[in-house]
Design a protein around this motif. Structure first.
Motif, PDB file in Angstrom:
ATOM      1  N   GLU A 110      -1.082  31.543  15.909  1.00 34.84           N
ATOM      2  CA  GLU A 110      -1.346  30.369  15.079  1.00 34.84           C
ATOM      3  C   GLU A 110      -1.812  29.209  15.950  1.00 34.84           C
ATOM      4  O   GLU A 110      -1.258  28.956  17.023  1.00 34.84           O
ATOM      5  CB  GLU A 110      -0.059  29.973  14.332  1.00 34.84           C
ATOM      6  CG  GLU A 110      -0.343  29.167  13.080  1.00 34.84           C
ATOM      7  CD  GLU A 110       0.919  28.946  12.255  1.00 34.84           C
ATOM      8  OE1 GLU A 110       1.038  27.843  11.719  1.00 34.84           O
ATOM      9  OE2 GLU A 110       1.756  29.857  12.184  1.00 34.84           O
ATOM     10  N   GLY A 111      -2.845  28.531  15.517  1.00 36.08           N
ATOM     11  CA  GLY A 111      -3.360  27.391  16.280  1.00 36.08           C
ATOM     12  C   GLY A 111      -4.550  27.735  17.154  1.00 36.08           C
ATOM     13  O   GLY A 111      -5.293  26.851  17.571  1.00 36.08           O
ATOM     14  N   GLU A 140      -3.563  32.366  25.683  1.00 32.63           N
ATOM     15  CA  GLU A 140      -2.881  31.087  25.957  1.00 32.63           C
ATOM     16  C   GLU A 140      -3.864  29.928  26.075  1.00 32.63           C
ATOM     17  O   GLU A 140      -3.463  28.789  26.279  1.00 32.63           O
ATOM     18  CB  GLU A 140      -2.056  31.195  27.253  1.00 32.63           C
ATOM     19  CG  GLU A 140      -0.953  32.243  27.214  1.00 32.63           C
ATOM     20  CD  GLU A 140       0.035  32.019  26.062  1.00 32.63           C
ATOM     21  OE1 GLU A 140       0.370  30.851  25.794  1.00 32.63           O
ATOM     22  OE2 GLU A 140       0.437  33.013  25.433  1.00 32.63           O
ATOM     23  N   ASN A 141      -5.152  30.216  25.947  1.00 31.61           N
ATOM     24  CA  ASN A 141      -6.168  29.168  26.052  1.00 31.61           C
ATOM     25  C   ASN A 141      -7.047  29.089  24.806  1.00 31.61           C
ATOM     26  O   ASN A 141      -8.233  28.769  24.878  1.00 31.61           O
ATOM     27  CB  ASN A 141      -7.033  29.406  27.298  1.00 31.61           C
ATOM     28  CG  ASN A 141      -6.319  29.013  28.586  1.00 31.61           C
ATOM     29  OD1 ASN A 141      -6.391  27.868  29.020  1.00 31.61           O
ATOM     30  ND2 ASN A 141      -5.621  29.967  29.184  1.00 31.61           N
TER      31      ASN A 141
END
Length: 482
Positions: free
Chosen positions: A20-21, A49-50
Motif C-alpha cells: 500500500e502506498g 521499499e522505494n
C-alpha cells in the motif's frame, strides 16, 4: 558453466504482494541460472521499499528490468529480442524506463548505452543497492550505469522477497563471484572475485523462511563448496588472515552441518559444486544428516584430462573419478548430475570418447549438456580458435545426450519397489488429481493427492517410472513430520 539453467523458468516475470502506498509499477524478467533468479528477488526487495509494486503486464510498467545471462550465445540473442519488444512498447509509453541487470550488463555496457542506445540504465550484479540513485539519474534525463564489481558485497543485509514462490522451496545465496578462471566461462569477469556471506545472516534468513512455513532451502553460489567466512574479505586473501580469524573461520561443511542441525524439519540442497573443492568433510556431513538431500550437481565439462587442462579446470579425469568413488563409498544411494561441453577447441574424437566412457563410469542421474559456443571476453575466445566444425559438435552433443538419457532411465528405474520420502511442492502438470514433488535424490515423484497437502513430507511407494519421473502411491507421512 557452473550453474544449472532451468529452461522452463527462462523469461519468467516476477510478482509479489502489492504494498500500500507504492505508486510505481515494476516489470522484471529473469534469464539464466538460479543465481539470477535469486538476484531478481533482491532487486525487487530494494525497489519494493522505494515505491515500486510488481506487475506482469509489460504495458503498465513504469520501469522494465531484464536480469541477463552471458553464459551462452542463445541466452544473449533471446534477451536482445526482449529488448526490442520493450522498446516497441516504449514508443507507445515514452515515460517507461528500461534497464539491463546482471552478467550481460557488465559485459555489454557501452554497446547498450552508447552505441545502440536501447536502454536507459545498466546495472551490474554487485550494484543493486545503487538502484534508487541510478533511477534518480534516469528520471533527470541522464543515462545511468554502475557495473563496478565489489570485493565485499554479498547482500547479506537484504531479506529477499520470495517471488513466484510456492511457499515450500526457497534459495539462499551464500557466496558471490568466482575465482576459477575456466577458459570457457565469463562469470569471473561479470560477477567478480569470490567472497562469502556472514554465517549468522544466512542462518537468520533460513530462520525467517522456517517461520513462514518454507520446508526446503537450496544454498546457492557459483561455487558453494569453497564457502569460507573468516570475518569478511576475499577467499583468495585467507592466507593473510590473523591466527584468530583462521581459528574461528567457517567452511562449507561446517555451515551445512549447522543448517541441518538447527532446522531438523527442513530439507537442504546446495548448488553448484566444483570438483576440486568437494572435500570429504562435505560428503560426510551429507551422510550424517537425513535432512541434507542425497544429490550433488558436480560439473565435469569433459572426460579428457587434456581438454580439462585446456579449459583450465583444476582437476584431471583420474582425480574426478577418485572423487566419484569416494562419494559412492560414503553415500551409496546418492544421485549425481553433470555439466558437459561438446566440441571445445582442439577436442579430438579420442577426447570425445573419453567423455562418453566417463559418463558410463559415473552413471549420472541427470545432465546439462551443451555444444561449445565461444563467449566474448573469455580466455578461450581470446587465445583459442573455435576449430571443431558445427556438424561435429552437434553429432558429439547428440551422442552425449543419447547416452545420458539411457543411463538416466536406468538410474530412475532403481527406485521401483522402494519407498522414498517426497516433499509435496505443487499439483502435477498432467493431472489435478495428483501431487508432484521430489525425493532426496532430486527425482520428480508424482502420486495421487488423497488427503495430503503441499508442504508435507510423505513416504511414497514407487510402482513405475518414465525417463525422468517416478510414479507411485503415498503410504503415510515421513518421520520428519513428527
Amino acid at each position: 558453466m557452473e550453474k544449472v539453467i532451468d529452461e522452463n523458468k527462462q523469461g519468467q516475470s516476477l510478482v509479489l504482494d502489492q504494498k500500500e502506498g507504492n505508486t510505481k509499477k515494476l516489470f522484471i524478467e529473469s534469464y539464466g541460472c538460479q543465481m539470477n533468479f535469486s538476484d531478481s528477488e533482491i532487486v525487487a526487495s530494494i525497489l519494493y521499499e522505494n515505491g515500486y509494486n510488481t506487475t506482469q503486464n509489460l504495458e503498465d510498467a513504469d520501469l522494465v528490468l531484464v536480469n541477463t545471462c552471458s553464459i551462452r550465445d542463445k541466452a544473449e540473442q533471446t534477451i536482445r529480442k526482449r529488448l526490442e519488444k520493450y522498446n516497441a512498447v516504449k514508443k507507445i509509453n515514452p515515460s517507461m524506463k528500461v534497464g539491463v541487470l546482471g552478467c550481460m550488463a557488465e559485459r555489454l555496457k557501452s554497446q547498450f548505452l552508447e552505441e545502440e542506445k536501447i536502454v536507459d540504465m545498466v546495472v551490474g550484479p554487485d550494484a543493486y543497492k545503487d538502484l534508487p540513485n541510478l533511477l534518480a539519474e534516469v528520471e533527470e534525463g541522464r543515462d545511468a550505469i554502475n557495473v563496478i564489481l565489489s570485493k565485499e558485497e554479498t547482500y547479506g543485509d537484504i531479506s529477499p522477497v520470495r517471488l513466484n514462490s510456492n511457499g515450500v522451496n526457497a534459495f539462499v545465496s551464500i557466496t558471490r563471484g568466482c575465482d576459477n578462471m575456466c577458459t570457457f566461462c565469463v562469470v569471473p569477469f561479470t560477477r567478480g572475485r569470490e567472497r562469502s556471506r556472514e554465517p549468522q545472516s544466512i542462518i537468520d534468513e533460513i530462520q525467517d523462511l522456517y517461520d513462514r512455513g518454507f520446508k526446503e532451502v537450496t544454498l546457492l553460489g557459483q561455487n558453494v563448496d569453497s564457502y569460507l567466512w573468516y570475518g569478511g574479505g576475499l577467499k583468495k586473501d585467507f592466507d593473510k588472515a590473523t591466527e584468530m580469524q583462521k581459528a574461528t573461520s567457517v567452511d562449507f561443511a561446517q555451515l551445512l552441518d549447522k543448517c541441518a542441525t538447527l532446522f531438523p524439519k527442513m530439507r537442504f540442497r546446495f548448488s553448484t559444486s566444483n570438483p576440486q573443492d568437494m572435500h570429504v568433510e562435505v560428503i560426510e556431513t551429507m551422510a550424517k544428516h537425513h535432512n541434507i538431500c542425497k544429490y550433488i550437481h558436480l560439473p565435469v565439462q569433459s572426460g579428457s584430462t587434456r581438454i580439462l587442462q585446456e579449459m583450465n579446470r583444476q582437476h584431471t579425469r583420474e582425480e574426478y573419478i577418485a572423487l566419484i568413488d569416494k562419494i559412492y563409498a560414503i553415500i551409496p544411494d546418492i544421485s549425481l548430475s553433470q555439466d558437459m561441453i561438446a566440441g571445445f577447441p582442439t577436442e579430438t574424437e579420442e577426447d570425445h570418447q573419453d567423455t562418453l566412457s566417463l559418463m558410463e563410469y559415473v552413471k549420472y542421474d541427470f545432465g546439462f549438456m551443451f555444444a561449445y559456443s565461444e563467449r566474448p571476453g573469455t580466455l578461450a575466445a581470446r587465445k583459442m580458435e573455435d576449430d571443431v566444425p558445427e556438424e561435429v559438435k552437434k553429432r558429439r552433443l547428440n551422442e552425449i545426450i543419447d547416452l545420458q538419457q539411457r543411463i538416466g532411465l536406468e538410474r530412475t528405474q532403481r527406485f521401483i519397489g522402494q519407498e522414498v520420502e517426497v516433499l509435496i511442492e505443487k499439483e502435477s502438470k498432467r493431472s489435478d488429481a495428483h501431487w508432484s514433488g521430489r525425493n532426496s535424490q532430486n527425482t520428480v515423484v508424482v502420486f495421487p493427492k488423497e488427503n495430503y497437502k503441499v508442504g508435507e513430507f510423505v513416504m511414497v511407494k514407487i510402482t513405475d517410472c518414465t525417463a525422468a519421473t517416478l510414479i507411485g502411491e503415498a503410504v503415510g507421512y515421513s518421520e520428519i513430520m513428527n
